[in-house]
Design a protein around this motif. Structure first.
Motif, PDB file in Angstrom:
ATOM      1  N   GLY A 121       0.900  -1.084   0.093  1.00  0.00           N
ATOM      2  CA  GLY A 121      -0.309   0.196   0.130  1.00  0.00           C
ATOM      3  C   GLY A 121       0.848   1.382  -0.432  1.00  0.00           C
ATOM      4  N   ALA A 122       1.792   1.233   0.894  1.00  0.00           N
ATOM      5  CA  ALA A 122       3.058   2.240  -0.052  1.00  0.00           C
ATOM      6  C   ALA A 122       3.265   2.213  -0.347  1.00  0.00           C
ATOM      7  N   GLU A 143      -5.763   8.815  -8.072  1.00  0.00           N
ATOM      8  CA  GLU A 143      -6.998   7.901  -7.712  1.00  0.00           C
ATOM      9  C   GLU A 143      -6.228   6.644  -7.192  1.00  0.00           C
ATOM     10  N   LEU A 144      -4.832   6.016  -7.775  1.00  0.00           N
ATOM     11  CA  LEU A 144      -4.040   5.163  -6.862  1.00  0.00           C
ATOM     12  C   LEU A 144      -3.730   5.578  -5.675  1.00  0.00           C
ATOM     13  N   LEU A 151       4.292   5.675  -5.530  1.00  0.00           N
ATOM     14  CA  LEU A 151       3.765   5.928  -6.814  1.00  0.00           C
ATOM     15  C   LEU A 151       2.686   6.379  -7.505  1.00  0.00           C
ATOM     16  N   GLY A 152       1.649   6.884  -6.697  1.00  0.00           N
ATOM     17  CA  GLY A 152       0.629   7.645  -7.247  1.00  0.00           C
ATOM     18  C   GLY A 152       1.171   9.000  -6.575  1.00  0.00           C
ATOM     19  N   LEU A 153       1.992   9.762  -6.290  1.00  0.00           N
ATOM     20  CA  LEU A 153       2.660  10.893  -5.156  1.00  0.00           C
ATOM     21  C   LEU A 153       3.418  11.013  -6.454  1.00  0.00           C
ATOM     22  N   TYR A 154       3.842  10.548  -7.296  1.00  0.00           N
ATOM     23  CA  TYR A 154       5.226  10.304  -7.553  1.00  0.00           C
ATOM     24  C   TYR A 154       4.383  10.776  -9.633  1.00  0.00           C
ATOM     25  N   ALA A 163       5.203  14.935 -10.939  1.00  0.00           N
ATOM     26  CA  ALA A 163       6.391  14.256 -11.955  1.00  0.00           C
ATOM     27  C   ALA A 163       4.749  14.198 -13.419  1.00  0.00           C
ATOM     28  N   GLN A 164       3.820  14.134 -13.272  1.00  0.00           N
ATOM     29  CA  GLN A 164       3.078  13.960 -14.718  1.00  0.00           C
ATOM     30  C   GLN A 164       2.690  15.983 -15.384  1.00  0.00           C
ATOM     31  N   ARG A 165       2.803  15.491 -16.441  1.00  0.00           N
ATOM     32  CA  ARG A 165       2.177  17.021 -17.578  1.00  0.00           C
ATOM     33  C   ARG A 165       0.459  16.491 -17.703  1.00  0.00           C
TER      34      ARG A 165
END
Length: 119
Positions: free
Chosen positions: A13-14, A38-39, A19-22, A26-28
């Motif tokens: 879960g962590a 959502e993740l 991964l969701g936070l990154y 980071a995404q545009r």
């Protein structure tokens, strides 16, 4: 089920949350940012289910004494809470996607960086 399984689920879960936070930072692309959020929500739901599933019946807190929500009742409560997490996540995706489509109509670009610029 063992404590090692609980640790594994919490670490998974962590990892999903990280991964969701990154992805959110980071995404545009706006749709990818929504998927990353959502993740993160679903990773939180996984941790809630894992923690409530492994709370033993008759568990006690050092200060509060016996916990009234322990055992099977806590597992059912955790699963119900996660069901509400899923409902909120689905509503968040629907509203977020509608906002992205509306913003795309005004400025035809999916990039979050370019959406706030004015002509």
């Amino acid at each position: 089920m063992t404590d090692g399984m609980l640790v594994g689920l919490l670490l998974f879960g962590a990892l999903l949350f990280a991964l969701g936070l990154y992805g959110a930072l980071a995404q545009r692309n706006a749709v990818r940012v929504l998927l990353a959020v959502e993740l993160m929500l679903l990773a939180g739901g996984l941790n809630v289910v894992a923690l409530t599933r492994f709370l033993p019946a008759g568990a006690e807190n050092r200060r509060l004494g016996p916990l009234p929500l322990a055992g099977d009742y806590a597992a059912a409560l955790g699963q119900t809470t996660t069901l509400f997490f899923l409902a909120v996540a689905a509503a968040e995706v629907a509203i977020g996607l509608a906002a992205v489509i509306a913003a795309y109509r005004l400025r035809p670009t999916p990039n979050v960086d370019e959406m706030d610029e004015r002509e």
